[in-house]
Motif scaffolding. Structure first.
Motif, short mmCIF file in Angstrom:
data_model
loop_
_atom_site.label_atom_id
_atom_site.label_comp_id
_atom_site.label_asym_id
_atom_site.label_seq_id
_atom_site.Cartn_x
_atom_site.Cartn_y
_atom_site.Cartn_z
N SER A 1 86.79 -77.26 -3.60
CA SER A 1 88.14 -76.33 -3.72
C SER A 1 88.38 -75.44 -2.73
N GLU B 1 89.47 -72.81 -0.21
CA GLU B 1 90.71 -71.70 0.14
C GLU B 1 91.34 -71.90 1.56
N ASN B 2 90.42 -72.23 2.41
CA ASN B 2 90.92 -72.33 3.94
C ASN B 2 91.64 -73.66 4.19
#
Length: 181
Positions: free
Chosen positions: A33, A35-36
């Motif tokens: 997962s 974030e970028n």
């Protein structure tokens, strides 16, 4: 070590297909997962060809590597996912093309344009879109992605269905209609 494609589908038993599927070590993209997020500047054409910044990706090994990182979310957006980033990828129709099918007992095994092997069933359903005159048949692959059956594979599947006396096929105990609703 150079890549060795699996043998022709016609020469494999269902057990051998299952062994090859189990032996393929895929990255755990569903567990990542990042974030970028961003745009990969990549596109998969409806005919299965991959492009980056408008140029065709000609190395099958690169396409195979990128294909192992694909997911599709609930909104239908495809993503290339690594532990560090999630990049959108444009997909014109389906991420993969099913290029061959073989019936073995109560199972249908498919070969994809990336040399992936998929056995249709509860985890890999077959679905039909379009209309009765121009149906489009899709096979669930992994992480929400699908393969569209090419014309010859659709014809093979239709022959399997007609040999069974129905407009549907059965694989791993699941019946799949071949006509759009």
């Amino acid at each position: 070590m150079p890549y060795e494609p699996p043998p022709e589908l016609a020469g494999l038993s269902l057990a051998e297909v299952a062994e090859l599927v189990a032996a393929r070590k895929l990255p755990p993209v569903s567990q990542w997962s990042p974030e970028n997020t961003g745009d990969s500047e990549m596109r998969i054409a409806a005919d299965g060809r991959w492009f980056h910044q408008g140029s065709l990706i000609k190395r099958p090994a690169m396409v195979r590597a990128f294909a192992s990182l694909l997911t599709r979310d609930e909104q239908g957006q495809h993503w290339l996912v690594t532990p560090m980033q999630k990049l959108s990828i444009e997909v014109e129709d389906a991420a993969f093309i099913a290029i061959d099918v073989k019936q073995d007992g109560d199972a249908l095994a498919f070969r994809l344009n990336t040399d992936d092997l998929v056995i249709a069933g509860p985890e890999h359903p077959i679905r039909t879109e379009g209309d009765p005159d121009t149906p489009a048949i899709y096979l669930g692959v992994r992480n929400g992605t699908e393969a569209r059956l090419n014309r010859s594979t659709y014809t093979q599947l239709a022959e399997i269905a007609l040999a069974g006396g129905a407009l549907s096929v059965i694989s791993q105990g699941v019946r799949f209609p071949l006509q759009p609703a």
